[in-house]
Design a protein around this motif. Sequence first.
Motif, PDB file in Angstrom:
ATOM      1  N   ILE A  19      21.884 -19.062 -12.215  1.00 17.46           N
ATOM      2  CA  ILE A  19      22.482 -17.784 -11.840  1.00 17.46           C
ATOM      3  C   ILE A  19      22.210 -16.794 -12.968  1.00 17.46           C
ATOM      4  N   THR A  20      21.650 -15.652 -12.608  1.00 21.57           N
ATOM      5  CA  THR A  20      21.403 -14.584 -13.575  1.00 21.57           C
ATOM      6  C   THR A  20      22.168 -13.349 -13.111  1.00 21.57           C
ATOM      7  N   ILE A  21      22.981 -12.802 -14.005  1.00 21.05           N
ATOM      8  CA  ILE A  21      23.769 -11.611 -13.711  1.00 21.05           C
ATOM      9  C   ILE A  21      23.240 -10.471 -14.576  1.00 21.05           C
ATOM     10  N   HIS A  22      22.824  -9.396 -13.922  1.00 16.57           N
ATOM     11  CA  HIS A  22      22.327  -8.208 -14.621  1.00 16.57           C
ATOM     12  C   HIS A  22      23.453  -7.181 -14.669  1.00 16.57           C
ATOM     13  N   ASN A  23      23.658  -6.603 -15.830  1.00 17.33           N
ATOM     14  CA  ASN A  23      24.687  -5.571 -15.947  1.00 17.33           C
ATOM     15  C   ASN A  23      24.283  -4.550 -17.004  1.00 17.33           C
ATOM     16  N   LYS A  24      25.032  -3.451 -17.015  1.00 15.34           N
ATOM     17  CA  LYS A  24      24.794  -2.407 -18.009  1.00 15.34           C
ATOM     18  C   LYS A  24      25.982  -2.340 -18.961  1.00 15.34           C
ATOM     19  N   ARG A  25      25.674  -2.110 -20.226  1.00 14.75           N
ATOM     20  CA  ARG A  25      26.686  -2.003 -21.268  1.00 14.75           C
ATOM     21  C   ARG A  25      26.365  -0.779 -22.108  1.00 14.75           C
ATOM     22  N   TYR A  26      27.404  -0.049 -22.472  1.00 17.89           N
ATOM     23  CA  TYR A  26      27.175   1.140 -23.294  1.00 17.89           C
ATOM     24  C   TYR A  26      27.032   0.734 -24.759  1.00 17.89           C
ATOM     25  N   ASP A  27      25.934   1.165 -25.372  1.00 15.81           N
ATOM     26  CA  ASP A  27      25.679   0.899 -26.789  1.00 15.81           C
ATOM     27  C   ASP A  27      25.998   2.182 -27.564  1.00 15.81           C
ATOM     28  N   PHE A  28      27.036   2.121 -28.382  1.00 18.76           N
ATOM     29  CA  PHE A  28      27.480   3.307 -29.104  1.00 18.76           C
ATOM     30  C   PHE A  28      26.522   3.712 -30.216  1.00 18.76           C
ATOM     31  N   GLU A  29      25.748   2.779 -30.745  1.00 17.22           N
ATOM     32  CA  GLU A  29      24.758   3.129 -31.774  1.00 17.22           C
ATOM     33  C   GLU A  29      23.588   3.897 -31.174  1.00 17.22           C
ATOM     34  N   LEU A  30      23.179   3.509 -29.950  1.00 23.87           N
ATOM     35  CA  LEU A  30      22.068   4.189 -29.278  1.00 23.87           C
ATOM     36  C   LEU A  30      22.533   5.346 -28.407  1.00 23.87           C
ATOM     37  N   ASN A  31      23.850   5.435 -28.170  1.00 28.12           N
ATOM     38  CA  ASN A  31      24.443   6.462 -27.309  1.00 28.12           C
ATOM     39  C   ASN A  31      23.856   6.453 -25.896  1.00 28.12           C
ATOM     40  N   LYS A  32      23.665   5.239 -25.348  1.00 28.03           N
ATOM     41  CA  LYS A  32      23.186   5.123 -23.969  1.00 28.03           C
ATOM     42  C   LYS A  32      23.510   3.735 -23.430  1.00 28.03           C
ATOM     43  N   TYR A  33      23.383   3.599 -22.116  1.00 30.74           N
ATOM     44  CA  TYR A  33      23.580   2.293 -21.485  1.00 30.74           C
ATOM     45  C   TYR A  33      22.334   1.437 -21.673  1.00 30.74           C
TER      46      TYR A  33
END
Length: 65
Positions: free
Chosen positions: A28-42
Motif C-alpha cells: 500500500i502506497t499513500i501519497h500526500n502533501k505536507r507543507y514545508d516551512f523552510e521551502l514555503n510550499k507543499y
Amino acid sequence: MADIRIHKVTKIEIKKVDKGNGYLCRDITIHNKRYDFELNKYITEKTHLDLFLENNSVAKLVYEK
C-alpha cells in the motif's frame, strides 16, 4: 494497535505482490502533501506499507457506510 493519521491524501495505491514462498502480500502506497516551512510550499510525500497476510479473505477491501 497503531493509529496513523495522514492529511491531504492525494492518492492510494494497493498492489498485489508476489514475494515468493507462498506469501500473500499487498503493498500500500499513500501519497500526500505536507507543507514545508523552510521551502514555503507543499511537498509530496509517499508512505509505503508492506502487508503479509495469513489468508486470502483478509485481502478483501471492506468499505464502511
